[in-house]
Design a protein around this motif. Structure first.
Motif, short mmCIF file in Angstrom:
data_model
loop_
_atom_site.label_atom_id
_atom_site.label_comp_id
_atom_site.label_asym_id
_atom_site.label_seq_id
_atom_site.Cartn_x
_atom_site.Cartn_y
_atom_site.Cartn_z
N LEU A 119 0.83 -1.20 0.00
CA LEU A 119 0.00 0.00 0.00
C LEU A 119 0.86 1.26 0.00
CD1 LEU A 119 -2.80 -1.09 2.49
CD2 LEU A 119 -3.12 -0.50 0.08
N GLN A 120 1.97 1.24 0.73
CA GLN A 120 2.88 2.38 0.70
C GLN A 120 3.43 2.59 -0.71
OE1 GLN A 120 5.96 2.88 3.75
NE2 GLN A 120 4.90 1.33 4.96
N SER A 121 3.83 1.50 -1.33
CA SER A 121 4.39 1.57 -2.68
C SER A 121 3.38 2.14 -3.66
CB SER A 121 4.83 0.17 -3.12
OG SER A 121 5.30 0.17 -4.45
N ALA A 122 2.15 1.63 -3.61
CA ALA A 122 1.11 2.10 -4.52
C ALA A 122 0.72 3.54 -4.23
CB ALA A 122 -0.10 1.18 -4.43
N GLU A 154 -2.24 4.13 -14.19
CA GLU A 154 -2.96 3.24 -13.28
C GLU A 154 -2.45 1.81 -13.34
OE1 GLU A 154 -7.18 3.62 -13.79
OE2 GLU A 154 -7.25 5.49 -12.66
N GLU A 155 -2.02 1.34 -14.51
CA GLU A 155 -1.51 -0.02 -14.60
C GLU A 155 -0.26 -0.21 -13.74
OE1 GLU A 155 -3.43 0.88 -18.65
OE2 GLU A 155 -2.25 1.93 -17.12
N VAL A 156 0.56 0.85 -13.63
CA VAL A 156 1.76 0.79 -12.80
C VAL A 156 1.38 0.91 -11.32
CG1 VAL A 156 3.93 1.95 -12.23
CG2 VAL A 156 3.26 1.63 -14.62
N ILE A 168 0.58 -4.86 -19.17
CA ILE A 168 1.63 -3.99 -18.63
C ILE A 168 1.85 -4.26 -17.15
CG2 ILE A 168 2.12 -1.59 -17.99
CD1 ILE A 168 1.04 -0.74 -20.69
N THR A 169 0.77 -4.46 -16.42
CA THR A 169 0.87 -4.74 -14.99
C THR A 169 1.60 -6.06 -14.75
OG1 THR A 169 -1.19 -3.53 -14.57
CG2 THR A 169 -0.45 -5.06 -12.86
N THR A 170 1.25 -7.08 -15.52
CA THR A 170 1.93 -8.37 -15.40
C THR A 170 3.41 -8.24 -15.67
OG1 THR A 170 -0.08 -9.54 -16.11
CG2 THR A 170 2.00 -10.73 -16.27
N PHE A 171 3.76 -7.53 -16.74
CA PHE A 171 5.16 -7.33 -17.10
C PHE A 171 5.91 -6.63 -15.97
CE2 PHE A 171 8.72 -5.05 -18.91
CZ PHE A 171 9.24 -5.90 -19.87
N ALA A 172 5.32 -5.57 -15.45
CA ALA A 172 5.98 -4.79 -14.39
C ALA A 172 6.23 -5.64 -13.15
CB ALA A 172 5.13 -3.57 -14.04
N MET A 195 -8.71 -0.86 -8.89
CA MET A 195 -8.91 -2.30 -8.93
C MET A 195 -10.14 -2.65 -9.76
SD MET A 195 -7.96 -2.90 -4.90
CE MET A 195 -8.85 -4.43 -4.72
N GLY A 196 -11.20 -1.87 -9.59
CA GLY A 196 -12.43 -2.12 -10.34
C GLY A 196 -12.25 -1.94 -11.84
N ARG A 197 -11.41 -0.98 -12.22
CA ARG A 197 -11.20 -0.72 -13.65
C ARG A 197 -10.24 -1.71 -14.29
NH1 ARG A 197 -11.75 4.70 -11.88
NH2 ARG A 197 -9.53 4.94 -11.42
N HIS A 198 -9.27 -2.21 -13.53
CA HIS A 198 -8.19 -2.97 -14.16
C HIS A 198 -8.03 -4.41 -13.67
CE1 HIS A 198 -6.76 0.63 -16.18
NE2 HIS A 198 -6.79 1.28 -15.02
#
Length: 285
Positions: free
Chosen positions: A122-125, A135-137, A170-174, A253-256
């Motif tokens: 949560l701190q990171s996000a 948002e994907e990151v 992109i999220t998976t890759f990251a 979270m709801g969008r992605h």
């Protein structure tokens, strides 16, 4: 330890979610929340002491420790399965209690009842959100270490496998490659080699060839920046006194995040077995 009531309520999903919990569930949730805060403080304190003392083990010394077969568990075992914090650090020698998961568990349910290192994630996000990252990151930062509940070695790959059916590419890759990039500084992004890694991997550690090959692949990829930004936000997300909440990320979270109608673990995706493992960590087979 002083309880931040607002942060605690937010960590459970707000007053509406708490109203659906039984008294026993509330007691277990409080114990779990306080234990997580103590875990995070314990790790940070240990790292700071060793950094300030300038004493780091060598690779050979760490290998000698690993040769001790009287240890109660391997270093890479996930936090759901052993009474541990991180690396060789234990809290009080007890497994944490587990609340029964809902019939159709959501990602938020796993944040409440199963994931480890939620404060760190949560701190990171939060940092990613406040610095205007896409948002994907932000989602990748939110989820990058949740798989540590199950497994520590190669957690970037494990985490990507867990989440790939449900999040943007992109999220998976990251998430998959943030682990590799942690070993490689990048001055352009203000990322330096973590001093804590001198303790965990040894002062003379050199990344294995597979990590070097992976780094070269990612460094030349068009999405390099996305994984690198996860490492940057990862690096600055170990403040045990930080006040964070899942609330700012509910809409993201709801969008992605593609929540299956059957519930995570029961939708027959390629990673359903991993979610079921977290739902039922005491199953023998």
């Amino acid at each position: 330890m002083k309880l931040d009531r607002r942060a605690f309520v937010a960590s459970l999903g707000g007053p509406a979610a708490i109203s659906l919990m039984t008294p026993d569930d509330k007691a277990d949730a409080l114990e779990h929340y306080l234990e997580d805060r103590l875990k995070e403080a314990d790790v940070l304190e240990g790292i700071l002491k060793e950094v300030q003392g300038g004493q780091y083990p060598t690779v050979g010394e760490l290998e000698a420790r690993n040769a001790d077969l009287d240890r109660p568990y391997r270093n890479g075992t996930g936090t759901l399965f052993v009474p541990r914090n991180d690396g060789d650090r234990t809290v009080d020698g007890r497994l944490r209690p587990l609340i029964t998961m809902p019939e159709k568990p959501t990602l938020l349910d796993f944040f409440k009842y199963r994931f480890a290192w939620t404060g760190h994630c949560l701190q990171s996000a939060t940092r990613a959100l406040h610095t205007g990252m896409r948002e994907e990151v932000v989602l990748a930062c939110l989820l990058h270490d949740v798989v540590l509940s199950v497994m520590h070695p190669d957690h970037g790959w494990w985490g990507a496998q867990l989440l790939e059916p449900y999040v943007p590419e992109i999220t998976t890759f990251a998430i998959r490659y943030h682990q590799t990039l942690r070993f490689y500084p990048d001055e352009a992004y203000g990322y330096v080699y973590p001093e804590g890694y001198l303790r965990v991997f040894g002062a003379d550690y050199k990344p294995e060839p597979y990590l070097q090959r992976t780094y070269e692949f990612v460094r030349n990829h068009k999405w390099y920046e996305h994984s690198r930004l996860v490492t940057v936000n990862d690096y600055y997300a170990f403040d045990p006194n930080a006040k964070v909440s899942i609330e700012p990320f509910i809409d993201i979270m709801g969008r992605h995040f593609k929540q299956p109608k059957e519930g995570l673990g029961w939708d027959n995706s390629p990673s359903s077995h991993m979610w079921r493992t977290m739902i039922m960590p005491d199953r023998r087979l």
